[in-house]
Scaffold this active site. Structure first.
Site, PDB file in Angstrom:
ATOM      1  N   LYS A   1       0.844  -1.195   0.000  1.00  0.00           N
ATOM      2  CA  LYS A   1       0.000   0.000   0.000  1.00  0.00           C
ATOM      3  C   LYS A   1       0.888   1.258   0.000  1.00  0.00           C
ATOM      4  CE  LYS A   1      -3.895  -2.657   0.729  1.00  0.00           C
ATOM      5  NZ  LYS A   1      -5.211  -2.948   1.260  1.00  0.00           N
TER       6      LYS A   1
HETATM    7  C1  LIG Z   1      -6.122  -3.710   1.630  1.00  0.00           C
HETATM    8  C2  LIG Z   1      -7.487  -3.274   1.968  1.00  0.00           C
HETATM    9  C3  LIG Z   1      -8.082  -3.644   3.179  1.00  0.00           C
HETATM   10  C4  LIG Z   1      -7.414  -4.586   4.135  1.00  0.00           C
HETATM   11  O1  LIG Z   1      -6.260  -4.045   4.688  1.00  0.00           O
HETATM   12  P1  LIG Z   1      -5.398  -4.947   5.717  1.00  0.00           P
HETATM   13  O2  LIG Z   1      -4.444  -3.969   6.318  1.00  0.00           O
HETATM   14  O3  LIG Z   1      -4.721  -5.992   4.911  1.00  0.00           O
HETATM   15  O4  LIG Z   1      -6.345  -5.492   6.714  1.00  0.00           O
HETATM   16  C5  LIG Z   1      -9.339  -3.158   3.451  1.00  0.00           C
HETATM   17  N1  LIG Z   1     -10.000  -2.359   2.592  1.00  0.00           N
HETATM   18  C6  LIG Z   1      -9.466  -1.986   1.406  1.00  0.00           C
HETATM   19  C7  LIG Z   1     -10.228  -1.089   0.495  1.00  0.00           C
HETATM   20  C8  LIG Z   1      -8.195  -2.447   1.056  1.00  0.00           C
HETATM   21  O5  LIG Z   1      -7.673  -2.107  -0.130  1.00  0.00           O
END
Ligand SMILES: *Cc1c(COP(=O)(O)O)cnc(C)c1O
Length: 382
Positions: free
Chosen positions: A182
């Site tokens: 991310k």
């Molecule tokens: C990646 C993502 C999540 C989950 O994030 P984690 O940190 O892996 O729990 C939730 N919502 C969206 C829109 C995402 O892209």
């Protein structure tokens, strides 16, 4: 062949390694000052009063709705096109996710579809789709009408803005993700943001078993009462150290994302019948998670074939997301959703391709991605 470009790659520097080493040497692996420092710095960066470090964005979403009393009998609106975590957080607590199809222009929850929901709603969770903010004014208007609270899934939205204000501060609370690919990472990890001090306290408590004495009472470690249900959703000091080192570079990362996005966007504009999602509309400004290119609705250009050509040229891509959440097996089996009920989300799930714009692309990476995509599209489209 020149080096391959994956969809995403964490950009870890010496400061990350040093931060981790310092934590490991200190012996204070959890409950420490690094996590607190990360929380303060993140709150300042996102212009909110409180930030609460958690083990993931998913656990943050869970904690917000748990602290707000969502559970059996609750109904919570979530977009049909999102990471499954948004809906699962509701489902895990025994509530019912009410799926809303998305806007074909933005990929975000469509406020017009939201307004059509029959019956009560307790909460609404807009997702800023791939970094592009949802239409918050329209969503807040429906929420007021229904008496529901609004919270944001900010997993892909650090520094995204709506009406000049940052995501994470556009509703009651937000939850960010620091998953490795991310905008910034803490290995695993997430951050809840809110301006509501009472909610922040409730979430901190539920992040750690519902302890009510431990926080702020370091003089008596080990002594506590438990006055709420809670679980272990903490972030470790090691993760916080990595997160802090990344936060210090977020400006640099964002500049690189914006520049790569602009190059790709310009190059792809020439392709016929390709939908490229905008990086702004109305009051919303994206923070460029990826370039979202959507192939023609009629299926005339095979996504698998395009992805294969990209792969052969060393370019990674991704799909956000591979199915409308209500049409994943778990949800169809439980609620009986059928094909055709979420036409926009179904189109995206079948035809969207996410192209990388992250800082790992380096100097000529965006040009290479553009060139590879254009030739893949041209070859496959015939
Ligand atoms: C990646 C993502 C999540 C989950 O994030 P984690 O940190 O892996 O729990 C939730 N919502 C969206 C829109 C995402 O892209």
């Amino acid at each position: 062949m020149s080096e391959t470009i994956p969809f995403g790659r964490p950009m870890l520097d010496d400061a990350a390694f040093e931060g981790v080493r310092r934590v490991l040497e200190s012996g204070q692996l959890v409950h420490g000052k690094v996590t607190e420092e990360f929380e303060r710095a993140f709150a300042a960066r996102m212009d909110v009063a409180e930030a609460i470090a958690v083990s993931s964005c998913s656990s943050g979403l869970f904690l917000i709705i748990f602290a707000k009393g969502i559970g059996e009998g609750s109904r919570v609106a979530v977009p049909a096109m999102t990471h499954v975590a948004t809906a699962h957080s509701v489902e895990m607590l025994g509530g019912e996710p009410v799926f809303i199809d998305v806007d074909p222009e933005t990929g975000c929850m469509d406020p017009a579809r939201l307004a059509e929901v029959e019956g009560p709603l307790d909460a609404i969770i807009p997702v800023h789709y791939l970094g592009l903010p949802a239409d918050m004014d329209a969503i807040h208007a429906v929420a007021e009408d229904k008496g529901a609270f609004v919270m944001e899934d900010c997993a892909l939205a650090p520094d995204a803005t709506y009406d000049g204000r940052k995501a994470g501060g556009l509703a009651l609370a937000g939850s960010f993700s620091f998953y490795p690919v991310k905008h910034m990472t803490s290995i695993e990890g997430g951050m809840v943001t809110t301006d509501d001090k009472g909610l922040a306290t409730a979430i901190r408590k539920r992040r750690a078993f519902g302890y009510n004495r431990m926080l702020g009472d370091r003089a008596r470690p080990g002594l506590y009462d438990v006055d709420a249900l809670g679980f272990n959703f903490r972030m470790s000091e090691v993760e916080a150290a990595v997160g802090l080192s990344q936060l210090a570079r977020l400006d640099e990362f964002q500049k690189s994302r914006a520049a790569n996005d602009a190059i790709l966007r310009g190059a792809l504009a020439t392709l016929p019948d390709l939908t490229v999602f905008p990086n702004s509309y109305g009051k919303a400004q994206s923070c460029h998670y990826c370039l979202n290119a959507v192939l023609p609705k009629d299926g005339s250009v095979s996504r698998e074939a395009v992805v294969d050509v990209l792969k052969a040229r060393g370019i990674g891509s991704s799909v956000h997301y591979p199915g409308p959440v209500p049409l994943f097996t778990y949800y169809t089996q439980k609620y009986g959703y059928r094909d055709g009920q979420f036409p926009v989300a179904e189109w995206l799930a079948a035809q969207t391709i996410s192209l990388p714009v992250g800082p790992h692309l380096g100097d000529d990476g965006a040009e290479r991605v553009a060139e590879a995509f254009i030739s893949a599209y041209t070859v496959v489209a015939g």
